[in-house]
Design an enzyme around this catalytic site. Structure first.
Site, PDB file in Angstrom:
ATOM      1  N   ASP A 106       3.185   6.672  -8.968  1.00 49.42           N
ATOM      2  CA  ASP A 106       4.416   5.886  -9.137  1.00 49.42           C
ATOM      3  C   ASP A 106       4.545   5.237 -10.504  1.00 49.42           C
ATOM      4  O   ASP A 106       5.594   4.669 -10.820  1.00 49.42           O
ATOM      5  CB  ASP A 106       4.464   4.791  -8.060  1.00 49.42           C
ATOM      6  N   HIS A 133      -5.160   2.766  -5.727  1.00 45.87           N
ATOM      7  CA  HIS A 133      -4.887   3.762  -4.684  1.00 45.87           C
ATOM      8  C   HIS A 133      -5.932   3.634  -3.592  1.00 45.87           C
ATOM      9  O   HIS A 133      -7.093   3.335  -3.862  1.00 45.87           O
ATOM     10  CB  HIS A 133      -4.931   5.179  -5.275  1.00 45.87           C
TER      11      HIS A 133
END
Ligand code: SDX
Length: 393
Positions: free
Chosen positions: A328, A271
């Site tokens: 996700d 991320h």
């Protein structure tokens, strides 16, 4: 000799702006919408209430919530001519360009709500988007499977209406499964905002030219489609399916990733901001077990996902780079168990992120200090040079 200015390899260009909507602490894995921890909102609130919170800044009173819900309910229908858009798309089209095209087309059909300087028009376009995006998303799915469209049934709430328009048939009643509706509602809450991510920054940048809300959101949908951003939930399931089909295992795959074979990445991991476990991923992982137990989802894929997580979280390559599961990583397993095809996963992400996009677009117009200005650059091209005739090149 070329006059190029070389950039320091460590230079990272971070355009920054301010906002009062969402707070992320990447080091400690903290996420709050308007000050409320994501764990509390996911456990106690509803997607429509969180949409109100993000857009207006406060949790609604019962009266405010009822009025907001009712205003949305009255706008779930699409213009009959807009429905014909879907006839023109090929059946095998990915639903994301269908979604962004239809959302952009709202600018053509609802010309009485385009002016960002008119608070009433901003409010009307806000309500129209919240109400119509689920209808457009359901129709994009129905088009892909060649089934008839269902009109919204406004006796249902937003999520139930979406599920019925997606999986229902005109010929028979559709039985809403309350557990699925609740799980999807919670997943939409988890996706509702995430400060200045790629798609939200796109919505802000498009909107900064005073382009209308519909067309700004359409830009955000396009940015979200990228597999490094919202398209990752689809890419994770494709990755898990490939590992399962190839008969290889989590350890082999992690080795491929570490060796950067064919540039393969562990999709759903890493991320830009979190250098810790994405708090949303932790919540989704718990739900995955519950939903898969109930719906009998593909436990083998869940086992592969958990084996990948275990292998990665104990491997120096990932630990040194602080790569953890992001939102996700597990969501696609739940969406598939609910019956959505892989290509609809990013559409579901867009449905969840819509209130966040709207909140940022409105904040930018309400508080110009939060406006992303025109990004500047460090020029690294040629210094001045004279034109040469083609005969002497
Ligand atoms: C979302 O911004 C947001 O908030 C986004 C989002 C939201 O809610 O809006 O949270 C939603 O987009 C989540 C991210 C979904 N994308 C994926 O899961 C795709 C896989 N992830 C990677 O592509 C990557 O982690 C990014 C794009 C998410 C972040 O990329 P960065 O920040 O450029 O990567 P980095 O600087 O952290 O990478 C450092 C190193 C590099 O290796 P080296 O050059 O040091 O050898 O880590 C490697 C990267 O190659 N790396 C990975 C990896 N992610 C980073 N290696 C393998 N697998 C990965 N997933």
């Amino acid at each position: 000799s070329t006059g190029y200015t070389t950039l320091d390899p460590g230079f990272v260009n971070t355009a920054s702006t301010s906002s009062a909507i969402t707070y992320i602490d990447g080091e400690n894995g903290i996420l709050r919408y308007r000050g409320y921890p994501i764990e509390q909102l996911a456990g106690k609130s509803t997607f429509i209430e969180v949409s109100y919170l993000l857009i207006y800044g406060e949790l609604p009173t019962a009266t405010q919530l009822e009025s907001f819900t009712d205003r949305i309910r009255r706008h779930t229908l699409l213009h009959e001519d807009l429905k014909r858009f879907f006839d023109g798309f090929p059946r095998n089209a990915h639903p994301m360009p269908v979604l962004s095209s239809a959302v952009n087309a709202l600018s053509a059909y609802y010309q009485d709500s385009l002016d960002p300087a008119d608070p009433e028009q901003v409010e009307l376009s806000t309500i129209r988007l919240l109400a119509k995006l689920p209808t457009i998303a359901a129709y994009a799915y129905k088009k892909s499977v060649g089934q008839p469209f269902l009109y919204p049934d406004n006796s249902l709430n937003l999520v139930e209406n979406f599920l019925r328009m997606t999986f229902g048939f005109p010929a028979e009643p559709y039985e809403i499964d309350p557990e699925i509706a609740k799980a999807l509602d919670m997943l939409l809450i988890l996706h509702a905002d995430h400060e200045q991510n790629c798609s939200t920054s796109t919505v802000r940048l498009v909107g900064s030219s005073d382009a209308n809300l519909f067309t700004s959101i359409s830009g955000g949908i396009n940015a979200l489609w990228g597999p490094l951003h919202g398209g990752a939930n689809q890419a994770v399931l494709e990755m898990l399916d490939e590992i399962k089909a190839s008969g290889s295992n989590a350890g082999d795959f992690v080795r491929k990733v570490k060796n950067k074979e064919d540039g393969v990445k562990l999709m759903g991991f890493g991320h830009r901001v979190y250098r810790n476990y994405d708090p949303r991923a932790a919540i989704v992982k718990q739900t995955a077990h519950t939903i898969l137990d109930k719906l009998g989802g593909d436990d083998e894929l869940l086992d592969i996902a958990m084996a990948l997580e275990e292998a990665a979280l104990t491997d120096d390559y990932f630990v040194e780079r602080k790569l953890y599961p992001n939102v996700d990583f597990y969501t696609g397993l739940i969406y598939r168990a609910m019956g959505f095809p892989t290509r609809m996963f990013t559409v579901l992400f867009a449905m969840g992120r819509l209130p966040g996009w709207i909140a940022h677009w409105r904040e930018m117009h309400e508080d110009p200090a939060t406006k992303i200005g025109r990004p500047r650059q460090i020029y690294t091209g040629y210094t001045e040079r004279d034109y040469k005739d083609v005969t002497s090149r």
